[in-house]
Design an enzyme around this catalytic site. Structure first.
Site, PDB file in Angstrom:
ATOM      1  N   ASP A  59     -17.955  18.657 -38.324  1.00  0.00           N
ATOM      2  CA  ASP A  59     -18.031  19.953 -37.641  1.00  0.00           C
ATOM      3  C   ASP A  59     -16.931  20.879 -38.161  1.00  0.00           C
ATOM      4  OD1 ASP A  59     -15.788  18.858 -36.511  1.00  0.00           O
ATOM      5  OD2 ASP A  59     -16.324  19.326 -34.459  1.00  0.00           O
ATOM      6  N   GLU A  85      -7.370  28.830 -23.647  1.00  0.00           N
ATOM      7  CA  GLU A  85      -8.449  29.752 -23.984  1.00  0.00           C
ATOM      8  C   GLU A  85      -8.594  30.890 -22.970  1.00  0.00           C
ATOM      9  OE1 GLU A  85     -11.585  26.966 -26.431  1.00  0.00           O
ATOM     10  OE2 GLU A  85     -11.889  27.183 -24.292  1.00  0.00           O
TER      11      GLU A  85
END
Length: 80
Positions: free
Chosen positions: A10, A71
């Protein structure tokens, strides 16, 4: 034998370089570039690359639902 010698990842080193150019400055970017130039010689070109897209509001919703503290500023910056 289709998947006999496959590698699934990924991570794509070219995307990492784009992020580095956006976030690093001066000597940090120069150091990164030296490492990148060395490592890119050993990286194989992918046979297949899957690019996933989603609208910004969906991405921001996913970030909020994950609830990761680091985040939270991503979400708040885009809501101002």
């Amino acid at each position: 034998d289709l998947f006999n010698h496959s590698t699934v990842s990924d991570y794509f080193i070219v995307k990492d370089r784009i992020f580095a150019e956006l976030t690093l400055k001066g000597s940090e970017l120069a150091l990164y570039q030296q490492l990148y130039d060395t490592l890119i010689k050993e990286v194989h070109t992918p046979d297949l690359l899957i690019y996933l897209r989603a609208p910004l509001n969906i991405l921001l919703d996913r970030i909020e639902r994950r609830g990761r503290s680091y985040e939270k500023t991503i979400h708040s910056r885009n809501n101002e």
